[in-house]
Design a protein around this motif. Sequence first.
Motif, PDB file in Angstrom:
ATOM      1  N   TYR A 146      35.836 -32.194  -2.593  1.00  0.00           N
ATOM      2  CA  TYR A 146      35.542 -33.886  -2.640  1.00  0.00           C
ATOM      3  C   TYR A 146      34.548 -34.328  -2.627  1.00  0.00           C
ATOM      4  O   TYR A 146      33.311 -34.122  -2.498  1.00  0.00           O
ATOM      5  CB  TYR A 146      35.953 -33.933  -1.308  1.00  0.00           C
ATOM      6  CG  TYR A 146      37.548 -33.403  -0.300  1.00  0.00           C
ATOM      7  CD1 TYR A 146      38.612 -34.522  -0.702  1.00  0.00           C
ATOM      8  CD2 TYR A 146      38.068 -31.969  -0.014  1.00  0.00           C
ATOM      9  CE1 TYR A 146      40.060 -34.493  -0.862  1.00  0.00           C
ATOM     10  CE2 TYR A 146      39.503 -32.304   0.158  1.00  0.00           C
ATOM     11  CZ  TYR A 146      40.279 -33.187   0.029  1.00  0.00           C
ATOM     12  OH  TYR A 146      41.598 -33.484   0.155  1.00  0.00           O
ATOM     13  N   THR A 147      34.368 -35.961  -3.028  1.00  0.00           N
ATOM     14  CA  THR A 147      33.347 -36.179  -3.042  1.00  0.00           C
ATOM     15  C   THR A 147      32.980 -37.643  -1.770  1.00  0.00           C
ATOM     16  O   THR A 147      32.647 -38.501  -2.431  1.00  0.00           O
ATOM     17  CB  THR A 147      33.004 -36.879  -4.449  1.00  0.00           C
ATOM     18  OG1 THR A 147      34.557 -38.138  -4.817  1.00  0.00           O
ATOM     19  CG2 THR A 147      32.727 -35.856  -5.734  1.00  0.00           C
ATOM     20  N   LYS A 148      33.311 -37.473  -1.303  1.00  0.00           N
ATOM     21  CA  LYS A 148      33.664 -38.124  -0.249  1.00  0.00           C
ATOM     22  C   LYS A 148      31.471 -38.399   0.392  1.00  0.00           C
ATOM     23  O   LYS A 148      31.112 -39.743   1.432  1.00  0.00           O
ATOM     24  CB  LYS A 148      34.258 -37.731   1.469  1.00  0.00           C
ATOM     25  CG  LYS A 148      35.428 -38.131   0.779  1.00  0.00           C
ATOM     26  CD  LYS A 148      37.138 -37.798   2.326  1.00  0.00           C
ATOM     27  CE  LYS A 148      38.120 -37.358   1.254  1.00  0.00           C
ATOM     28  NZ  LYS A 148      38.971 -36.854   2.585  1.00  0.00           N
ATOM     29  N   LYS A 149      30.715 -37.520   0.142  1.00  0.00           N
ATOM     30  CA  LYS A 149      29.473 -37.623   1.117  1.00  0.00           C
ATOM     31  C   LYS A 149      28.496 -37.282   0.062  1.00  0.00           C
ATOM     32  O   LYS A 149      28.347 -37.691  -0.907  1.00  0.00           O
ATOM     33  CB  LYS A 149      29.619 -36.650   2.058  1.00  0.00           C
ATOM     34  CG  LYS A 149      30.628 -36.357   3.256  1.00  0.00           C
ATOM     35  CD  LYS A 149      30.328 -35.436   4.590  1.00  0.00           C
ATOM     36  CE  LYS A 149      31.418 -34.398   4.008  1.00  0.00           C
ATOM     37  NZ  LYS A 149      31.002 -33.385   5.096  1.00  0.00           N
ATOM     38  N   ALA A 150      28.315 -35.688  -0.262  1.00  0.00           N
ATOM     39  CA  ALA A 150      27.538 -35.284  -1.263  1.00  0.00           C
ATOM     40  C   ALA A 150      27.569 -35.464  -2.004  1.00  0.00           C
ATOM     41  O   ALA A 150      26.413 -34.666  -3.772  1.00  0.00           O
ATOM     42  CB  ALA A 150      26.145 -34.770  -0.640  1.00  0.00           C
ATOM     43  N   SER A 151      28.782 -34.399  -2.491  1.00  0.00           N
ATOM     44  CA  SER A 151      29.315 -34.115  -3.906  1.00  0.00           C
ATOM     45  C   SER A 151      29.500 -34.732  -5.070  1.00  0.00           C
ATOM     46  O   SER A 151      29.520 -35.875  -4.665  1.00  0.00           O
ATOM     47  CB  SER A 151      30.287 -32.981  -3.951  1.00  0.00           C
ATOM     48  OG  SER A 151      30.990 -32.476  -5.088  1.00  0.00           O
ATOM     49  N   GLN A 152      29.737 -34.490  -6.005  1.00  0.00           N
ATOM     50  CA  GLN A 152      29.024 -35.493  -7.444  1.00  0.00           C
ATOM     51  C   GLN A 152      30.101 -35.551  -8.190  1.00  0.00           C
ATOM     52  O   GLN A 152      30.388 -35.763  -9.302  1.00  0.00           O
ATOM     53  CB  GLN A 152      28.004 -35.089  -7.694  1.00  0.00           C
ATOM     54  CG  GLN A 152      26.428 -35.690  -6.749  1.00  0.00           C
ATOM     55  CD  GLN A 152      25.304 -36.260  -8.290  1.00  0.00           C
ATOM     56  OE1 GLN A 152      25.513 -36.008  -8.877  1.00  0.00           O
ATOM     57  NE2 GLN A 152      24.392 -35.056  -7.522  1.00  0.00           N
ATOM     58  N   GLY A 153      30.933 -33.516  -8.081  1.00  0.00           N
ATOM     59  CA  GLY A 153      32.161 -33.227  -8.953  1.00  0.00           C
ATOM     60  C   GLY A 153      32.851 -32.043  -8.659  1.00  0.00           C
ATOM     61  O   GLY A 153      32.385 -31.339  -7.342  1.00  0.00           O
ATOM     62  N   ILE A 154      32.171 -31.185 -10.092  1.00  0.00           N
ATOM     63  CA  ILE A 154      32.562 -29.779 -10.666  1.00  0.00           C
ATOM     64  C   ILE A 154      31.595 -29.012 -10.502  1.00  0.00           C
ATOM     65  O   ILE A 154      30.184 -29.966 -11.214  1.00  0.00           O
ATOM     66  CB  ILE A 154      33.668 -29.863 -11.642  1.00  0.00           C
ATOM     67  CG1 ILE A 154      34.810 -30.930 -11.675  1.00  0.00           C
ATOM     68  CG2 ILE A 154      33.749 -28.627 -11.681  1.00  0.00           C
ATOM     69  CD1 ILE A 154      35.855 -30.471 -12.915  1.00  0.00           C
ATOM     70  N   TYR A 155      31.493 -27.819  -9.609  1.00  0.00           N
ATOM     71  CA  TYR A 155      30.128 -27.171  -9.736  1.00  0.00           C
ATOM     72  C   TYR A 155      30.242 -26.023 -10.244  1.00  0.00           C
ATOM     73  O   TYR A 155      31.316 -25.712 -10.483  1.00  0.00           O
ATOM     74  CB  TYR A 155      29.750 -27.284  -8.411  1.00  0.00           C
ATOM     75  CG  TYR A 155      29.087 -28.477  -7.819  1.00  0.00           C
ATOM     76  CD1 TYR A 155      27.158 -27.928  -7.988  1.00  0.00           C
ATOM     77  CD2 TYR A 155      29.978 -29.644  -7.553  1.00  0.00           C
ATOM     78  CE1 TYR A 155      26.922 -30.115  -7.490  1.00  0.00           C
ATOM     79  CE2 TYR A 155      29.608 -30.929  -6.611  1.00  0.00           C
ATOM     80  CZ  TYR A 155      28.075 -30.937  -6.738  1.00  0.00           C
ATOM     81  OH  TYR A 155      27.477 -32.136  -6.381  1.00  0.00           O
TER      82      TYR A 155
END
Length: 341
Positions: free
Chosen positions: A10-19
């Motif tokens: 999910y990109t609701k907080k700190a994530s930016q996408g696919i890791y």
Amino acid sequence: MTEKILFGTYTKKASQGIYQAELNLETQSCSQPTLLYPLSNPTYLDFNHYQQLFAVAKAGQQGGIAQIDLTAEPTKITEQLVAPGSAPCYVGIDNQRDLVFSANYHTAVVRVYQAHAHEPFELLSEKKFSGHGPRPEQEASHIHYADLTPDRRLAVCDLGADRVYTFKVAADGSLIDQQIFETEAGFAPRHLVFHPNGKFAFLVGELSSQVAVLKYSAATGTFTQIQQLSTIPEDWTTHNGAAAVKISTDGKFVYVSNRGHDSLAVFAWNDQQLQLVQRITVAGSFPRDFAIDPTGKFLLVANQESDNATLFSRSLTSGKLTCLQKDIVLPEGVCVKFLPE
């Protein structure tokens, strides 16, 4: 020797996408994940034999699937097909017919796409489902899974209506010859995995925190239930939602993740029934997805709410897990995929 791993988030907080990360088989450790491709809410991933990655994607008030070329330098989107409303929650692949399937929990729609080599994918058909179940979360159909059976029918799990559908996939992508298996009321079928012999399937119920053993008939595309058992302890009274179900390549062990109890349940399969052999903490919170690596010796789980992934070693003889690493920083992780060689 290393194995490459992709994570959906999910990109609701700190994530930016696919890791992406690597599992080192010699040191038995996973590298810290780094961003592979920026994308909004890529909550589920799968890839075909053309090294095309298909990821759930959100674009403003629309949701759909993004097609990403993993062979390009740098990695790039080939096509993105979205529609008004929420994004889907599952992606399935048919390599033999070059098809891609998506399942949408909120809109109760299954879409079938064509994905040829070196070409943008295109929508072939879509099917809307309707129904309901007894629990508050089952006020309407909620499709959580659409993927192939061993005989290349499409199996569809309707969590909201307590049904598992099977269809033949026509040449134009339409879904025909519908068969329906109805679970116990309130079971809430979420995900399905087939035994390597194609004769059995293991169905996880999200709201019931149970796993059902189903006998599958390839002749008719129908299921018959032969067993049902809990994935959590009998005395657990706090909320839990069973999530992913996976099977070892030898077909001897089945694994289920528990969000709430925050554990993995390990079952042994003796060709007739499942037997619980272990429950182990995931050393994190809300384990939505996990994957067994290609060697079968490791299992990696993504813990959404604690922003970490946990690596386990896996016994090939007992199926039991041992925690190796729990400090893998992964923001909002919800999907784990090992890339093939």
